[in-house]
Design a protein around this motif. Structure first.
Motif, short mmCIF file in Angstrom:
data_model
loop_
_atom_site.label_atom_id
_atom_site.label_comp_id
_atom_site.label_asym_id
_atom_site.label_seq_id
_atom_site.Cartn_x
_atom_site.Cartn_y
_atom_site.Cartn_z
N HIS A 2 0.81 -1.20 0.00
CA HIS A 2 0.00 0.00 0.00
C HIS A 2 0.85 1.25 0.00
CE1 HIS A 2 -3.73 -2.15 0.42
NE2 HIS A 2 -3.19 -2.90 1.36
N TYR A 3 2.00 1.18 -0.62
CA TYR A 3 2.82 2.38 -0.67
C TYR A 3 3.07 2.77 -2.12
CZ TYR A 3 3.71 1.67 4.23
OH TYR A 3 3.55 1.54 5.56
N GLY A 9 1.64 6.50 1.88
CA GLY A 9 0.67 5.41 1.92
C GLY A 9 -0.51 5.71 1.02
N ILE A 12 -7.05 2.59 2.16
CA ILE A 12 -7.63 2.76 3.49
C ILE A 12 -6.58 2.58 4.59
CG2 ILE A 12 -9.22 1.74 5.17
CD1 ILE A 12 -10.76 3.24 3.23
N SER A 13 -5.76 1.56 4.48
CA SER A 13 -4.84 1.26 5.58
C SER A 13 -3.80 2.36 5.76
CB SER A 13 -4.14 -0.07 5.34
OG SER A 13 -3.29 0.08 4.21
N SER A 14 -3.62 3.18 4.71
CA SER A 14 -2.64 4.25 4.86
C SER A 14 -3.11 5.28 5.88
CB SER A 14 -2.39 4.93 3.52
OG SER A 14 -3.50 5.73 3.19
N TRP A 16 -3.79 4.76 8.71
CA TRP A 16 -3.11 4.44 9.96
C TRP A 16 -1.61 4.31 9.77
CZ3 TRP A 16 -4.54 5.22 14.61
CH2 TRP A 16 -3.80 4.66 15.65
N ARG A 17 -1.19 3.80 8.55
CA ARG A 17 0.23 3.52 8.36
C ARG A 17 1.03 4.77 8.04
NH1 ARG A 17 1.44 -1.88 7.79
NH2 ARG A 17 -0.41 -3.20 7.86
N ASP A 18 0.40 5.72 7.35
CA ASP A 18 1.10 6.95 6.99
C ASP A 18 1.11 7.89 8.19
OD1 ASP A 18 1.70 9.52 6.18
OD2 ASP A 18 1.04 9.13 4.13
N ARG A 22 -2.00 9.57 9.83
CA ARG A 22 -2.42 8.97 11.10
C ARG A 22 -2.81 10.05 12.09
NH1 ARG A 22 1.18 4.40 13.23
NH2 ARG A 22 2.73 5.99 13.70
N THR A 25 -6.26 10.98 11.43
CA THR A 25 -7.17 9.89 11.78
C THR A 25 -7.43 9.88 13.28
OG1 THR A 25 -5.93 8.69 10.11
CG2 THR A 25 -7.60 7.47 11.33
#
Lengths: 394, 350
Positions: A2-3, A9, A12-14, A16-18, A22, A25
């Protein structure tokens, strides 16, 4: 993965990961959580209020209170409204807070300076006082003083009479007061004029000193400015000396100024307790000024008292004022312990109103609002003071 | 005593008590007043005091203190309405606190076992007070009172408000504006109102916000209010510690690539918390004294049992003795806490 190519990122998961995303979020989630929590709570509360048939809102303030208040500064009676009752309570709180803080600061300064005395015995006694009072709950001290006044002072008939016309009994303390007349009004005006003149004099002498270096005996002249005009006004008015003297009539004293046992116990307790904290603050403040400062001032040719007044104290005050203001706020908040010994302060009156009307939320909102505005005003003052006394560096 | 030693003593007396004519007069005056006050107190509290018997013995005594009152009432003041024959249980509860605090004084006992003991033993002792197993009768929480309640309110208050305060302080220094704003609002509102108003909230307002059918006992509600209140003060103390830390510490932790959590747990907080031991302990002492305010919402803590014991019709008029006893108990605990903190500061070499 997802990068994307730049390492940012995606998907969707970015959220939290970015790292940058984040942050947003988290903030959105927290904000939503808080809003949801509050709306759920408000819903439940309005449900339970409806079930108990309590009309929410501040309408009850206009209704008749139908309870007596022991002592008020306003013309309150049982026919007055809840609003007036709460106002009377607020004024009582302010009276105790103003008088208490005034005395607690002076008392704290006296004890704090005493605990730095070169006389070891005197210093030790001050330390014992501070250590004892700081380690006993204020509530217990209030009960103690209240019991001492109401149980161990003589009954009103055998009131102690330490000074002519001053009486001390289990019903409180009674003082003579000057009979109020037009002359006293003029004396007050004269005092005000003298005070304003003193302020202008202060500014003028400071400017002159900055320009020419000449010193002006400001404190002596200012004292004269404050004392002489009121005295003159009083003399011109015919020097009235009539006193409104407390006289025993039936079961109580009439006339003069009466201080109730509740007021006395509360003020005494608050002043002695807060005074012990203030003493520590003053001691620490003076000790925080480095010894070299005083030595340097003396070697420049200043006298000991000048060194203290012009060099040591101004630096100590900078350290003392912030914690001292927070103690002043503490005293104000602690005056709410009045409810335990029956002095009708704001919290006490609000508590009574709460029990009579069931308007718990509104009464607590009023208490919170009042104390919060006290503390916000104080921190506004603090910020202003810190700005005024900040070190101006090159 | 050798001549040199004697001279040293005389020198000490001269510099500390008789350095000037004014100081000589002052010293003698103070000595006179202090001895007189102390003598009057000893005369009342020891020489003319009544140590046993009942209220009548005291009233016909020499007019001194009536310690018979304290003897008669101490068990009630300390343990409240807890069933008399079962009071070894709250006694054990208090003893466990004493033992743990004593062990914690010495650095060589510090270990994860001691930490575990601080969690397990108070819980176990509370379970013992609760009863209902091994043939122990169950005792309702409403009957717990006196010192164990005061200790429990203070202990739980301290152990919960410390971590919450740390989180609030970190939130207040966060880079995220929403988190920062919420934390500032919470801290400033709580610090702006008196504890009593929080306790009133706990007593009369909290129940309104609970869904129907759920009730929480007043003790728990008061405990929550105390924790909420103390957390805001703790947060400000911790913030002071965070601010006192040199910026380089933060930057160094970032530079070696520590995550936020690791940076805080291993670099920032150990130093920041150590720097503010004294104000932290002052907050703890304040909290311990403030538990007495639950008296106002009629929870039977030490303050409440003291007041209640004074209302006993058989023992009217011994108010001062009652208050001195309660003051002594509070004083011992507060002084012990502040004494341990100065030891702790020395052990950790702040």
């Amino acid at each position: 993965m997802h990068y994307d190519a730049s390492g940012k990122g995606i998907g969707i998961s970015s959220l939290w990961r970015d790292v940058t995303k984040r942050k947003y979020t988290i903030q959105v989630l927290v904000l939503v959580g808080v809003v949801v929590l509050f709306s759920v709570l408000i819903n439940i509360a309005s449900d339970s209020l409806q079930k108990q048939n309590i009309a929410s809102g501040f309408g009850f303030l206009a209704r008749e209170a139908a309870f007596e208040i022991g002592e008020t500064l306003t013309s309150y009676s049982a026919e007055s409204t809840f609003g007036e009752a709460l106002l009377a309570g607020l004024l009582n709180t302010m009276l105790v807070a103003l008088l208490g803080n005034f005395l607690a600061v002076i008392w704290g300064a006296v004890v704090g300076i005493t605990s730095l005395s070169h006389n070891l015995l005197l210093a030790r006694l001050a330390r014992i006082y501070v250590d004892t009072l700081r380690n006993i709950p204020l509530l217990l001290q209030l009960f103690f003083w209240y019991a001492l006044i109401t149980e161990f002072l003589p009954a009103i008939r055998d009131a102690l009479n330490p000074v002519p016309n001053v009486y001390l009994s289990q019903r409180g303390m009674f003082f003579p007061m000057p009979e109020w007349g037009a002359t006293h009004g003029w004396a007050l005006v004269a005092l005000l004029v003298g005070g304003i003149a003193a302020i202008f004099l202060y500014r003028w002498q400071k400017l002159r000193q900055q320009h020419t270096g000449q010193l002006f005996p400001f404190y002596r002249v200012a004292a004269a400015l404050l004392l002489v005009p009121p005295l003159l006004a009083w003399l011109i008015g015919g020097a009235p000396v009539e006193l409104d003297v407390p006289v025993l009539q039936g079961f109580n004293f009439e006339g003069g100024l009466a201080l109730t046992p509740e007021f006395l116990a509360l003020s005494l307790g608050l002043v002695l307790y807060t005074g012990s904290f203030n003493a520590e603050i003053v001691r620490a403040g003076i000790e925080s000024v480095k010894k070299g400062q005083k030595e340097a001032a003396v070697s420049l040719g200043l006298s000991r008292s000048q060194a203290l007044r012009l060099v040591v104290l101004p630096q100590a005050v900078r350290v003392i004022i912030p914690p001292m203001t927070s103690q002043m706020l503490n005293l104000t908040k602690n005056s709410s312990l009045a409810v335990a010994i029956g002095y009708p302060d704001l919290v006490n009156v609000a508590n009574t109103s709460m029990n009579q009307t069931g308007q718990a939320i509104e009464c607590i909102v009023i208490i919170v609002f009042v104390y919060l505005s006290f503390s916000l005003m104080t921190s506004a003052f603090m910020n202003w003071y810190n700005h005024m006394t900040r070190l101006v560096e090159r | 005593m050798t001549g040199v030693a004697r001279n040293r003593v005389l020198d000490w007396i001269k510099t500390n008590l008789f350095s000037s004519p004014f100081n000589i007069v002052l010293t003698f005056l103070l000595l006179f007043v202090a001895t007189k006050l102390l003598w009057n107190f000893l005369d009342w509290a020891v020489l003319r005091a009544v140590w046993g018997g009942d209220a009548e013995t005291c009233r016909h005594g020499a007019g001194g203190a009536c310690w018979a009152y304290v003897r008669d009432k101490a068990r009630y003041v300390l343990f409240g309405h807890y069933p008399y024959e079962q009071q070894w249980r709250p006694q054990l509860f208090v003893a466990i606190f004493f033992l743990l605090s004593l062990l914690t004084q010495f650095k060589r006992f510090w270990s994860k076992y001691l930490t575990a003991a601080w969690v397990v033993l108070p819980l176990g002792a509370a379970g013992l007070m609760w009863g209902g197993f091994f043939g122990l009768t169950h005792v309702e929480m409403e009957e717990w009172g006196g010192l164990p309640l005061t200790l429990a309110l203070a202990f739980l208050g301290i152990s919960a408000s410390y971590p919450i305060g740390i989180v609030l302080a970190l939130a207040r220094r966060s880079e995220m504006p929403v988190i920062r704003a919420l934390s500032v609002i919470y801290i400033e509102v709580i610090r702006g109102v008196p504890l009593i108003s929080m306790l009133f909230m706990a007593a009369v307002m909290f129940p309104l916000f609970l869904p129907e059918g759920i009730t929480i006992s007043k003790v728990v509600r008061a405990q929550v209010a105390i924790i909420m209140f103390a957390s805001a003060y703790m947060a400000e103390v911790v913030r002071g510690g965070l601010q006192s830390l040199a910026k380089g510490q933060y930057e160094a932790a970032d530079a070696i690539g520590l995550s936020y959590t690791k940076k805080m747990v291993f670099v920032v907080l150990p130093q920041a918390l150590k720097a503010v031991i004294a104000p932290t302990v002052n907050t703890f002492i304040g909290l311990f004294k403030d538990t007495s305010l639950v008296f106002i919402i009629s929870l039977s803590d030490l303050m409440f049992t003291t007041q209640a014991s004074l209302q006993d019709a058989d023992w009217l008029g011994f108010t001062v003795e009652g208050y001195i006893f309660a003051a002594f108990v509070y004083f011992v605990f507060c002084y012990f806490i502040s004494f341990s903190s100065s030891r702790l500061e020395k052990e950790l070499k702040v």
